[in-house]
Design an enzyme around this catalytic site. Structure first.
Site, PDB file in Angstrom:
ATOM      1  N   LYS A   1      -3.031  -6.194  14.137  1.00 31.04           N
ATOM      2  CA  LYS A   1      -1.804  -6.308  14.938  1.00 31.04           C
ATOM      3  C   LYS A   1      -2.112  -6.207  16.433  1.00 31.04           C
ATOM      4  CE  LYS A   1      -0.102  -3.248  12.159  1.00 31.04           C
ATOM      5  NZ  LYS A   1       0.536  -2.352  11.235  1.00 31.04           N
TER       6      LYS A   1
ATOM      7  N   ARG B   1       0.831  -1.207   0.000  1.00 35.20           N
ATOM      8  CA  ARG B   1       0.000   0.000   0.000  1.00 35.20           C
ATOM      9  C   ARG B   1       0.863   1.254   0.000  1.00 35.20           C
ATOM     10  NH1 ARG B   1      -2.771  -0.674   5.223  1.00 35.20           N
ATOM     11  NH2 ARG B   1      -3.571   1.396   4.821  1.00 35.20           N
TER      12      ARG B   1
HETATM   13  N1  URA Z   1      -0.487   2.165  10.646  1.00 38.58           N
HETATM   14  C1  URA Z   1      -0.670   0.853  10.385  1.00 38.58           C
HETATM   15  O1  URA Z   1      -0.213  -0.002  11.122  1.00 38.58           O
HETATM   16  N2  URA Z   1      -1.359   0.527   9.285  1.00 38.58           N
HETATM   17  C2  URA Z   1      -1.885   1.430   8.438  1.00 38.58           C
HETATM   18  O2  URA Z   1      -2.514   1.059   7.471  1.00 38.58           O
HETATM   19  C3  URA Z   1      -1.685   2.792   8.716  1.00 38.58           C
HETATM   20  C4  URA Z   1      -0.983   3.124   9.843  1.00 38.58           C
END
Ligand code: URA
Length: 422
Positions: free
Chosen positions: A187, A168
């Site tokens: 996460k 991304r």
């Molecule tokens: N922080 C993340 O861990 N993922 C994202 O998509 C944007 C910021």
């Protein structure tokens, strides 16, 4: 199943089925869906969005792509905070030991900075000897011994997100609320925390430039957490100006230590204490007041033990950049604007941040702000000090600050804490 069918469904504005989501995330993690196919799908998601049920399933599939940590061996409830990132946002440094000093366990997996926003691990690595990479067993040891641990996520945690986030980053698909929300929450849920407080930043220095977008992101993340049985609360907080006075790795560690010693800038103290109260309440801990733990030295005590447990020397002098350049106030009056994005880009160009993931950072580089918006300044007084290892960096940093400072302009600062989303 076929990647092209999944892409077509989203391209044409449809909702992905649970089977399509599970398949595409698993196949992408295994390398069976090509990067260009995932990049087309990410763009279709960015343009057409996702329903709440799709975001929940997407998050679930990313969690399932790797291992899940759990902390049942601890005798305290776990609670964590995640910030969506900003300029001068060093809050994790005083916050994790503060919340531990009040009786919770804080198992925090943090990241490195990219672009104009700083990363907690880069800041902590400016402490001589401090080590970010810990095994799960080492994490548990530090948590048992000190109540707080801040370290890097291992490669086994949500590997689908690791791959997708890197993709991304180079395909213009970061700014999608479903993708940001699922990336962060996969996460945090895989990390195994029992409660989570999200600090969603709003303003020029943040991902989300408007309160409306930030609220949508906060609501999406709170819904994901709640759907997973994780007690989740979000605060929307200001990132139209830098947080505190220090921007840059070692500079921010020094400011965090001031807060732990009972001093420090009022906004950093206020946000630290506010987030600590939210984290303790989400973990079901009532009683201890975090403001007391800053005053009586108990948070500082946990900080010192936490840094030492990860190989750091809390008493070692922090790295300082050898070159400085002072920017003075152009007029007398009230400082009405000190733009977070401008200061963040300046600190980045001075060497505090990185342009690519593999770049090193300078620990001493950054910006010290001598006044905060709302304060009176006198023409010619020092307003900012720029710190760099190499004086050649000053010109580009000064260019980033062009238009970032306004005296006696229209007032319109965001309140530090804008809203709370549950
Ligand atoms: N922080 C993340 O861990 N993922 C994202 O998509 C944007 C910021």
């Amino acid at each position: 199943m076929d990647a092209i069918d999944v892409i077509r469904t989203k391209r044409d504005g449809g909702a992905l089925s649970a089977e399509q989501i599970d398949w595409v995330i698993d196949a992408y993690t295994r390398g069976a869906v090509a990067e260009e196919q995932m990049s087309a799908l990410a763009m279709a998601i960015l343009l057409n969005g996702m329903e709440r049920s799709e975001v929940a399933r997407w998050t679930e599939a990313m969690i399932a792509s790797g291992e899940r940590m759990e902390w049942s061996a601890l005798d305290r409830p776990t609670t964590d905070k995640h910030s969506t990132g900003g300029v001068g946002d060093k809050i994790t440094l005083p916050l994790a030991p503060l919340v531990a000093a009040c009786g919770a366990a804080v198992p925090q997996l943090s990241g490195r900075g990219l672009g104009h926003t700083g990363g907690t691990l880069d800041k902590l690595e400016s402490i001589p000897g401090w080590r970010a990479a810990l095994s799960p067993a080492e994490m548990l040891d530090v948590l048992r011994g000190t109540g707080a641990v801040v370290c890097a996520a291992g490669s086994g945690l949500a590997p689908a997100d690791r791959k997708l986030y890197a993709l991304r980053d180079v395909t213009g698909t970061v700014e999608s609320i479903p993708l940001i929300a699922s990336s962060i929450m996969s996460k945090k849920i895989a990390e195994g925390t029992g409660a989570l407080v999200l600090d969603v930043k709003v303003g020029s220095g943040a991902f989300m430039k408007t309160v409306e977008r930030a609220r949508e992101l906060a609501e999406t993340m709170v819904a994901i957490g709640t759907d997973h049985g994780l007690k989740t609360v979000a605060l929307l907080t200001a990132m139209d100006r830098p947080l505190g006075r220090a921007v840059g790795n070692a500079l921010e560690v020094a400011e965090s230590v001031e807060v732990l010693a009972g001093g420090g800038p009022a906004d950093v103290v206020e946000l630290t204490v506010t987030l600590a109260r939210e984290m303790l309440s989400a973990a079901g801990i009532a009683g201890p007041d975090p403001a007391d733990a800053l005053r009586d030295g108990s948070a500082m005590d946990v900080w010192r033990r936490m840094i030492s447990a990860q190989g750091g020397d809390p008493d070692a002098p922090l790295p300082a950049a050898p070159e400085t350049h002072v920017v003075t106030a152009p007029a007398t009056g009230t400082l009405t604007r000190l733009d977070a994005y401008g200061v963040g880009v300046a600190a980045w160009r001075l060497g505090a941040g990185r342009a690519r993931k593999e770049d090193p950072v300078s620990f001493g580089a950054g910006v010290t702000c001598h006044a905060a918006p709302g304060e009176h300044v006198t023409a010619g007084q020092p307003l900012l000090t720029l710190h760099a290892d190499d004086p050649d960096r000053f010109d580009r940093a000064l260019a980033a600050l062009d238009g970032a400072v306004e005296i006696d302009g229209p007032s319109g600062l965001l309140p530090l804490v804008i809203d709370r989303v549950t």
